[in-house]
Design a protein around this motif. Structure first.
Motif, PDB file in Angstrom:
ATOM      1  N   ASN A   1       0.812  -1.217   0.000  1.00  0.00           N
ATOM      2  CA  ASN A   1       0.000   0.000   0.000  1.00  0.00           C
ATOM      3  C   ASN A   1       0.843   1.263   0.000  1.00  0.00           C
ATOM      4  O   ASN A   1       0.410   2.297  -0.526  1.00  0.00           O
ATOM      5  CB  ASN A   1      -0.952  -0.012   1.191  1.00  0.00           C
ATOM      6  CG  ASN A   1      -2.121  -0.944   0.990  1.00  0.00           C
ATOM      7  OD1 ASN A   1      -3.084  -0.611   0.320  1.00  0.00           O
ATOM      8  ND2 ASN A   1      -2.040  -2.154   1.550  1.00  0.00           N
ATOM      9  N   LEU A   2       2.044   1.194   0.558  1.00  0.00           N
ATOM     10  CA  LEU A   2       2.944   2.344   0.538  1.00  0.00           C
ATOM     11  C   LEU A   2       3.337   2.701  -0.891  1.00  0.00           C
ATOM     12  O   LEU A   2       3.246   3.873  -1.305  1.00  0.00           O
ATOM     13  CB  LEU A   2       4.190   2.047   1.378  1.00  0.00           C
ATOM     14  CG  LEU A   2       5.302   3.107   1.356  1.00  0.00           C
ATOM     15  CD1 LEU A   2       4.803   4.426   1.921  1.00  0.00           C
ATOM     16  CD2 LEU A   2       6.516   2.613   2.151  1.00  0.00           C
ATOM     17  N   TYR A   3       3.764   1.721  -1.666  1.00  0.00           N
ATOM     18  CA  TYR A   3       4.160   1.989  -3.055  1.00  0.00           C
ATOM     19  C   TYR A   3       2.951   2.374  -3.905  1.00  0.00           C
ATOM     20  O   TYR A   3       3.062   3.198  -4.827  1.00  0.00           O
ATOM     21  CB  TYR A   3       4.899   0.794  -3.650  1.00  0.00           C
ATOM     22  CG  TYR A   3       6.362   0.799  -3.278  1.00  0.00           C
ATOM     23  CD1 TYR A   3       7.284   1.496  -4.040  1.00  0.00           C
ATOM     24  CD2 TYR A   3       6.807   0.143  -2.133  1.00  0.00           C
ATOM     25  CE1 TYR A   3       8.622   1.530  -3.697  1.00  0.00           C
ATOM     26  CE2 TYR A   3       8.148   0.169  -1.773  1.00  0.00           C
ATOM     27  CZ  TYR A   3       9.050   0.866  -2.555  1.00  0.00           C
ATOM     28  OH  TYR A   3      10.375   0.916  -2.206  1.00  0.00           O
ATOM     29  N   ALA A   4       1.789   1.813  -3.588  1.00  0.00           N
ATOM     30  CA  ALA A   4       0.576   2.204  -4.306  1.00  0.00           C
ATOM     31  C   ALA A   4       0.249   3.673  -4.048  1.00  0.00           C
ATOM     32  O   ALA A   4      -0.167   4.397  -4.965  1.00  0.00           O
ATOM     33  CB  ALA A   4      -0.599   1.317  -3.881  1.00  0.00           C
ATOM     34  N   THR A   5       0.460   4.137  -2.825  1.00  0.00           N
ATOM     35  CA  THR A   5       0.179   5.529  -2.488  1.00  0.00           C
ATOM     36  C   THR A   5       1.134   6.476  -3.204  1.00  0.00           C
ATOM     37  O   THR A   5       0.721   7.522  -3.726  1.00  0.00           O
ATOM     38  CB  THR A   5       0.283   5.735  -0.969  1.00  0.00           C
ATOM     39  OG1 THR A   5      -0.702   4.927  -0.321  1.00  0.00           O
ATOM     40  CG2 THR A   5       0.074   7.190  -0.586  1.00  0.00           C
TER      41      THR A   5
ATOM     42  N   MET B   1      -4.098  19.658  -2.785  1.00  0.00           N
ATOM     43  CA  MET B   1      -4.616  18.781  -1.732  1.00  0.00           C
ATOM     44  C   MET B   1      -3.935  17.411  -1.740  1.00  0.00           C
ATOM     45  O   MET B   1      -3.910  16.709  -0.730  1.00  0.00           O
ATOM     46  CB  MET B   1      -6.125  18.591  -1.879  1.00  0.00           C
ATOM     47  CG  MET B   1      -6.984  19.820  -1.628  1.00  0.00           C
ATOM     48  SD  MET B   1      -6.774  20.512   0.024  1.00  0.00           S
ATOM     49  CE  MET B   1      -5.711  21.918  -0.361  1.00  0.00           C
ATOM     50  N   GLU B   2      -3.395  17.028  -2.906  1.00  0.00           N
ATOM     51  CA  GLU B   2      -2.715  15.738  -2.983  1.00  0.00           C
ATOM     52  C   GLU B   2      -1.457  15.695  -2.116  1.00  0.00           C
ATOM     53  O   GLU B   2      -1.028  14.616  -1.696  1.00  0.00           O
ATOM     54  CB  GLU B   2      -2.342  15.435  -4.437  1.00  0.00           C
ATOM     55  CG  GLU B   2      -3.522  15.079  -5.332  1.00  0.00           C
ATOM     56  CD  GLU B   2      -4.221  13.828  -4.873  1.00  0.00           C
ATOM     57  OE1 GLU B   2      -3.549  12.784  -4.736  1.00  0.00           O
ATOM     58  OE2 GLU B   2      -5.438  13.883  -4.628  1.00  0.00           O
TER      59      GLU B   2
ATOM     60  N   CYS C   1       1.746  -0.235 -10.103  1.00  0.00           N
ATOM     61  CA  CYS C   1       0.709  -0.333 -11.138  1.00  0.00           C
ATOM     62  C   CYS C   1      -0.681  -0.029 -10.573  1.00  0.00           C
ATOM     63  O   CYS C   1      -1.460   0.711 -11.187  1.00  0.00           O
ATOM     64  CB  CYS C   1       0.711  -1.729 -11.761  1.00  0.00           C
ATOM     65  SG  CYS C   1       2.064  -2.027 -12.911  1.00  0.00           S
ATOM     66  N   PHE C   2      -0.973  -0.586  -9.402  1.00  0.00           N
ATOM     67  CA  PHE C   2      -2.297  -0.344  -8.836  1.00  0.00           C
ATOM     68  C   PHE C   2      -2.445   1.104  -8.388  1.00  0.00           C
ATOM     69  O   PHE C   2      -3.516   1.711  -8.547  1.00  0.00           O
ATOM     70  CB  PHE C   2      -2.575  -1.280  -7.665  1.00  0.00           C
ATOM     71  CG  PHE C   2      -3.936  -1.061  -7.071  1.00  0.00           C
ATOM     72  CD1 PHE C   2      -5.079  -1.303  -7.818  1.00  0.00           C
ATOM     73  CD2 PHE C   2      -4.077  -0.583  -5.773  1.00  0.00           C
ATOM     74  CE1 PHE C   2      -6.342  -1.075  -7.283  1.00  0.00           C
ATOM     75  CE2 PHE C   2      -5.334  -0.352  -5.239  1.00  0.00           C
ATOM     76  CZ  PHE C   2      -6.468  -0.602  -5.992  1.00  0.00           C
ATOM     77  N   GLY C   3      -1.392   1.684  -7.822  1.00  0.00           N
ATOM     78  CA  GLY C   3      -1.449   3.095  -7.461  1.00  0.00           C
ATOM     79  C   GLY C   3      -1.678   3.981  -8.675  1.00  0.00           C
ATOM     80  O   GLY C   3      -2.439   4.953  -8.621  1.00  0.00           O
ATOM     81  N   SER C   4      -1.038   3.641  -9.797  1.00  0.00           N
ATOM     82  CA  SER C   4      -1.244   4.390 -11.042  1.00  0.00           C
ATOM     83  C   SER C   4      -2.679   4.239 -11.535  1.00  0.00           C
ATOM     84  O   SER C   4      -3.265   5.184 -12.075  1.00  0.00           O
ATOM     85  CB  SER C   4      -0.260   3.902 -12.111  1.00  0.00           C
ATOM     86  OG  SER C   4       1.078   4.130 -11.706  1.00  0.00           O
TER      87      SER C   4
ATOM     88  N   PHE D   1      -0.021   9.352  -6.105  1.00  0.00           N
ATOM     89  CA  PHE D   1       0.312  10.777  -6.102  1.00  0.00           C
ATOM     90  C   PHE D   1       0.966  11.185  -7.426  1.00  0.00           C
ATOM     91  O   PHE D   1       0.584  12.194  -8.039  1.00  0.00           O
ATOM     92  CB  PHE D   1       1.249  11.065  -4.934  1.00  0.00           C
ATOM     93  CG  PHE D   1       1.752  12.480  -4.884  1.00  0.00           C
ATOM     94  CD1 PHE D   1       0.898  13.521  -4.545  1.00  0.00           C
ATOM     95  CD2 PHE D   1       3.073  12.771  -5.178  1.00  0.00           C
ATOM     96  CE1 PHE D   1       1.358  14.828  -4.491  1.00  0.00           C
ATOM     97  CE2 PHE D   1       3.539  14.081  -5.133  1.00  0.00           C
ATOM     98  CZ  PHE D   1       2.685  15.114  -4.789  1.00  0.00           C
ATOM     99  N   ALA D   2       1.952  10.408  -7.874  1.00  0.00           N
ATOM    100  CA  ALA D   2       2.662  10.750  -9.111  1.00  0.00           C
ATOM    101  C   ALA D   2       1.742  10.678 -10.327  1.00  0.00           C
ATOM    102  O   ALA D   2       1.761  11.561 -11.198  1.00  0.00           O
ATOM    103  CB  ALA D   2       3.859   9.815  -9.293  1.00  0.00           C
TER     104      ALA D   2
END
Length: 405
Positions: A56-60, A344-345, A115-118, A64-65
């Motif tokens: 979840n850290l890498y997804a977050t 806000m991000e 990938c999921f964060g994107s 953002f990016a």
């Protein structure tokens, strides 16, 4: 009820709005599955709290990016392009899970998390823009109501269907099955209009320009405090469920039960005449009660009560504080609001990353690191109504008491 009567019950949206709603539904299915069963899959890989937090850290970070990159593409390209990117990354997430190799666990966990964060970042960039550019402002209430109803149906139906898929096909087979929803999202995204933003969001985005309106500087602190509380609740309510059972059927039933309870709590919130400040205090009281039970709970049913209090309290807190925050954020035009959303991000990602990094050091739900995270969440919880009241007070001093409600 025949189709003609059903159509009379639905809001009168134009075709483009309906395409947005359908692609939102497809992506909500994906997000629901990942939130429950992909996290359960990581939990079963060993060193569970660390692996779930790591993913979840890498997804977050990727969220953002990709949100920033998606906002740029909304100017250079359009909504359709950004939503297609979201669907493509969703497909890559499930393909990565299908080909997962335990010998390369770190590489796969990082890659799938990115990938999921994107997927999320591109989706929210496109979704927020579509609301401003496709949907007339007088239909926002109907739009949110429709998405809420669809979301509640998905929250009840998808965990049960997904649990059946995992039992029947196994995790790997269910990851392939989710590609059906990815293909549906891709197909519907192709029907979205070629609309984007008329200006580059990254011009005129200096702090002095964006935060010149009353109450807006305090919104950064409100989002930071809210993000800390919500990330703690989201992560550890999920972890508590997994400590009750890792059987997919039990996990599904628990999530369905919580979804039904949240739907009832939402109806109560909408039909009540209580002020938003009262609901904020109600949410805080329920969350603090859950924290109090954490140190006195026994096995089984008491844990489920802790999670229930966390989720209902979190719902009331998010709904009421979000509505107050929304009043302050709706002062300007579409481009100003979108630029403010970009700002806000920053507190959003800082709060989530802070909790998730801290969770990497948690080895048990009674250790010192967990207690420290809970104390940080409690401090943010206590500060949230104070910060919200300051932001709204500055806003109402200019626009009048009750403005924007």
């Amino acid at each position: 009820m025949n189709l003609a009567r059903l159509s009379q019950c639905l809001p009168e949206f134009n075709r483009n709005v309906w395409w947005v709603i359908v692609v939102n539904a497809a992506m909500q299915v994906i997000f629901n599955f990942v939130a429950i069963f992909v996290n359960l899959y990581w939990w079963n890989q060993g060193n569970p709290i660390y692996v779930v937090s790591f993913f979840n850290l890498y997804a977050t970070v990727a969220l953002f990016a990709s949100y920033g990159l998606g906002s740029y593409f909304l100017w250079r390209k359009d909504i359709r392009f950004v939503m297609l990117l979201s669907a493509v990354f969703a497909g890559l997430s499930f393909l990565g899970l299908f080909f997962y190799l335990t010998d390369l666990r770190v590489i796969f966990t990082v890659g799938i998390g990115l990938c999921f964060g994107s997927t999320q970042g591109f989706f929210w960039a496109a979704n927020n823009s579509s609301m401003y550019t496709v949907l007339p402002s007088d239909q926002w209430a109907d739009y949110f109501s429709m998405n809420t109803v669809i979301g509640q149906v998905i929250a009840v139906a998808i965990p049960l269907a997904s649990a059946g898929a995992v039992v029947w096909l196994g995790f790997r087979g269910s990851f392939l099955a989710m590609l059906v929803f990815v293909l549906a999202a891709l197909a519907v995204s192709m029907r979205l209009p070629h609309r984007g933003l008329s200006e580059n969001l990254f011009s005129h985005i200096r702090y002095q320009e964006v935060f010149s309106r009353p109450g807006t500087p305090w919104i950064l602190a409100v989002v930071l405090a809210s993000g800390i509380v919500n990330q703690f609740l989201t992560l550890f309510s999920m972890i508590y469920i997994f400590t009750v059972s890792t059987q997919v059927g039990v996990v599904a039933i628990l999530n369905i039960g919580y979804s039904v309870a949240l739907f009832g709590a939402l109806i109560l919130y909408r039909r009540s005449s209580w002020t938003q400040d009262t609901w904020i205090m109600m949410g805080i009281a329920l969350i603090l009660a859950s924290y109090g039970l954490v140190f006195t709970m026994g096995p089984g049913s008491v844990i489920t009560l802790v999670v229930l209090l966390m989720r209902v309290g979190g719902l009331y807190l998010s709904a009421a504080s979000g509505r107050q925050r929304y009043r302050v954020m709706m002062q300007g035009d579409v481009l100003w609001r979108t630029r403010l959303g970009l700002w806000m991000e920053i507190p959003f990602v800082l709060s989530r990353v802070g909790i998730l990094v801290g969770a990497l050091f948690v080895r048990s739900l009674s250790g010192i690191h967990f207690i420290v995270l809970m104390l940080v969440s409690t401090a943010a919880l206590v500060l949230l109504p104070v910060l919200t009241r300051i932001a709204v007070g500055r806003f109402e001093a200019v626009h009048g008491v009750g403005a924007g409600l």
